[in-house]
Design a protein around this motif. Sequence first.
Motif, PDB file in Angstrom:
ATOM      1  N   TYR A 149       0.810  -1.218   0.000  1.00 13.90           N
ATOM      2  CA  TYR A 149       0.000   0.000   0.000  1.00 13.90           C
ATOM      3  C   TYR A 149       0.844   1.269   0.000  1.00 13.90           C
ATOM      4  CZ  TYR A 149      -4.120  -2.885   0.676  1.00 13.90           C
ATOM      5  OH  TYR A 149      -5.116  -3.808   0.510  1.00 13.90           O
ATOM      6  N   GLU A 174       1.910   1.841  -3.481  1.00 10.00           N
ATOM      7  CA  GLU A 174       0.749   2.218  -4.283  1.00 10.00           C
ATOM      8  C   GLU A 174       0.379   3.676  -4.029  1.00 10.00           C
ATOM      9  OE1 GLU A 174      -2.987   2.355  -6.285  1.00 10.00           O
ATOM     10  OE2 GLU A 174      -2.764   2.754  -4.174  1.00 10.00           O
ATOM     11  N   TYR A 210      -4.600   9.363  -0.509  1.00  4.66           N
ATOM     12  CA  TYR A 210      -4.932   8.252   0.386  1.00  4.66           C
ATOM     13  C   TYR A 210      -6.327   7.705   0.113  1.00  4.66           C
ATOM     14  CZ  TYR A 210      -0.862   7.737   3.281  1.00  4.66           C
ATOM     15  OH  TYR A 210       0.406   7.430   3.721  1.00  4.66           O
ATOM     16  N   THR A 263      -5.461   2.018  -0.719  1.00  6.87           N
ATOM     17  CA  THR A 263      -5.701   2.076   0.719  1.00  6.87           C
ATOM     18  C   THR A 263      -7.135   2.507   1.010  1.00  6.87           C
ATOM     19  OG1 THR A 263      -4.922   4.354   0.776  1.00  6.87           O
ATOM     20  CG2 THR A 263      -3.333   2.638   1.343  1.00  6.87           C
ATOM     21  N   ILE A 287      -0.308   3.952   7.235  1.00  4.94           N
ATOM     22  CA  ILE A 287      -0.662   2.668   6.631  1.00  4.94           C
ATOM     23  C   ILE A 287      -0.178   1.569   7.546  1.00  4.94           C
ATOM     24  CG2 ILE A 287      -0.312   1.134   4.661  1.00  4.94           C
ATOM     25  CD1 ILE A 287       0.298   3.664   3.012  1.00  4.94           C
TER      26      ILE A 287
END
Length: 160
Positions: free
Chosen positions: A38, A41, A74, A79, A159
């Motif tokens: 994540y 990403e 975000y 996520t 995260i």
Amino acid sequence: MRKRLSVSKWAITVLSILSLAFFFTLGPASKASATINYGEEVAATAETLIGSPYKYGGTSPRGFDASGLTQYVYKDAATNMKIPRTSAAQYKIGKAVKQNELKFGDLVFYATGAKGKVSFVAIYNGNGTFVGATSKGVKKVKMSDKYWKERYIGAKRVIK
């Protein structure tokens, strides 16, 4: 004069099945991974927005301010996280991270206004860089640049 090749439908079916079995066993499909990083990403999503303009209070690709960019990324990334709207509020969430332990997607915070007060946030992008909505638009910036180095406050990992 035409010659016909005599191959049974059964033989063609068997060869097709064997070919498919070979491809799926040894081909690219066997190397696929279902794991998503994540942080990477989030950083990659931020990179796609480089070049977007700066806009005070902006929260979309038509124009971002610093915390509008991080909030948008975000939410838009895999996520799918909802984080607070302002950089000061974003600084209150997550786990503190030392600068030498930063990972892709961590939030990095700076005091660009009043000394010692969080007023800017960006997304760590690896190799000592971040992607952030500066007054010149969304850019990739070196954290070691004198301006940013002098104003660094800290980092948070939101995260899990």
